[in-house]
Design an enzyme around this catalytic site. Structure first.
Site: not given
Length: 434
Positions: A34, A46, A131, A189, A192, A203, A207, A304
């Protein structure tokens, strides 16, 4: 010495933890790539007491995420909270208004408010990078914004939800039905507790709306996406599809048509041996057809800790290098207004399954109803009785026909006393070649 890029991270769930881990493990390389170091100055989540297995070092804790958007010592706000409204939206809007770059993994936010946020970013001369919002570790946003900029994009077809792809793959492999496999996905997992956004196609639609905007130079138009989920797919459908040489996938498809853009998410039969049919488990894939490059297919993990955090870091490296570009390739003033394609869509073959009374003459009535709607039948398959109902599952595969003709055929079928329930209709797609 070049000043470090100072970031504030809002949200320390799976992806936020991944970002912290990668920055710690790859610190020296990322600084070299970078041109300056990327330092976490502050974090917010939270629950401060929650064990996350990470060390945030000297970064300060902010109970109020919005403080990240106004802090003088933060250059970039990384929003990993999620959701189209509430704190996430307020944080991103405030950060941009205060001249801070934003990196987000929030597909719902971009799908619903992307154009307004892009205008704000452009007015302030800062980056809005996302991204990680689509397809996890697959660099599809960068591919469309940069690598394919010379192309006129003809179509985008994707498997964009790993939960659905996992469920359909397991149904195919094990022969189990949807509800049973969904429970396993939740236990692992992959799904949901409330899986409706995933299995209902929402979902993937978020996208797709983003990809369609980038591909076709129009404002994001989530409201025009036709959405159908996988809840009605049965193990029998998976088995029939295999018998015919297909696999069932939840596809997200965007094409230019009749002066507008057709956007749809729905289950589809995809020919075995095609690139998208081979995508299994929680993997995602996106096929893009450009007029100069032809067909490109990108496949990888779509969610993930590692894949999504990797995408976040790629956006941060771009900002550290000084790369600031319009969020939707061209300035928002150059984007065309949303325009929905004419109803009907392209011709398609269809898979049609329902239960029918087993009596003389019933099949003749059914085939007549299809013929009256100008739907031509390629093959018919009947199986034995289902329990004691006296009704047999019947599957038709049609030749290519207009969507309007199929809707008319369904209306005719629903009037027949020999047809039980509502028939299941699934498009048979050319897959990635559309």
């Amino acid at each position: 010495m070049t000043k470090p890029l100072r970031i504030g991270v809002a949200g320390l769930g799976t992806v936020g933890v991944g970002v912290v881990k990668i920055l710690a493990a790859r610190r020296e390389f990322l600084a070299a790539a970078a041109g300056r170091s990327i330092d976490i100055v502050a974090v917010s989540a939270r629950n401060k007491a929650k064990a996350r297995g990470i060390d945030i070092g000297s970064a300060r804790w902010e109970d109020d995420a919005l403080k990240l958007a106004t802090a003088d010592d933060i250059d970039v706000v990384v929003e990993l909270i999620g959701g189209a409204e509430g704190v996430a939206r307020a944080l991103v809007e405030t950060a941009l208004a205060n001249g801070k770059h934003v990196v987000t993994a929030n597909k719902a936010l971009i799908a619903h408010h992307g154009i307004a946020l892009a205008k704000l970013a452009e007015n302030k001369g800062v980056a809005l990078n996302y991204e990680a919002a689509v397809a996890g570790g697959i660099p599809i946003i960068k591919a469309l914004r940069e690598g394919l900029a010379a192309n006129e994009i003809e179509s985008v077809t994707g498997i964009l939800n790993g939960t659905c792809n996992y469920i359909l793959t397991e149904m195919e492999t094990t022969g189990r039905d949807f509800a049973d496999v969904l429970k396993d996905a939740q236990a692992l997992g992959y799904a949901e507790a409330d899986p409706s956004f995933d299995v209902g196609g929402i979902d993937a639609a978020h996208k797709l709306a983003i990809l369609a905007s980038l591909a076709f130079g129009r404002e994001v138009d989530f409201g025009s996406v036709n959405i159908e989920g996988i809840e009605k797919i049965t193990a029998a459908d998976i088995k029939f599809a295999k018998e015919f040489g297909y696999k069932i996938k939840l596809l997200a498809i965007a094409t230019k048509s009749d002066g507008g853009v057709e956007q749809r998410v729905h289950p589809a039969l995809v020919a075995e041996g095609s690139p998208l049919a081979a995508v299994s488990g929680v993997f995602n894939a996106v096929a893009v057809r450009g007029d100069r490059v032809g067909l490109l297919v990108l496949e990888g993990r779509g969610a993930g800790e590692g894949p999504t955090a990797s995408a976040v870091l790629s956006d941060l490296v771009d900002i550290a290098r000084g790369l600031v570009m319009p969020p939707f390739i061209v300035p928002t003033s150059h984007l065309k207004a949303p325009a929905k394609a004419a109803e009907g869509g392209p011709e398609s073959a269809y898979y049609l399954r329902f239960n029918a009374v087993d009596r003389a003459g019933s099949m003749a009535e059914i085939t007549r109803a299809l013929a009256n709607a100008s739907v031509s039948i390629e093959r018919i398959v009947q199986r034995g009785d289902e329990g004691d109902t006296g009704r047999k599952p019947v599957v038709f595969v049609t030749h290519k026909t207009q969507e309007s003709s199929m809707r008319q055929a369904l209306a005719h079928l629903l009037k027949l006393v020999d047809v039980a329930g509502t028939p299941l209709v699934i498009r048979i797609e050319d897959g990635e070649s559309r």
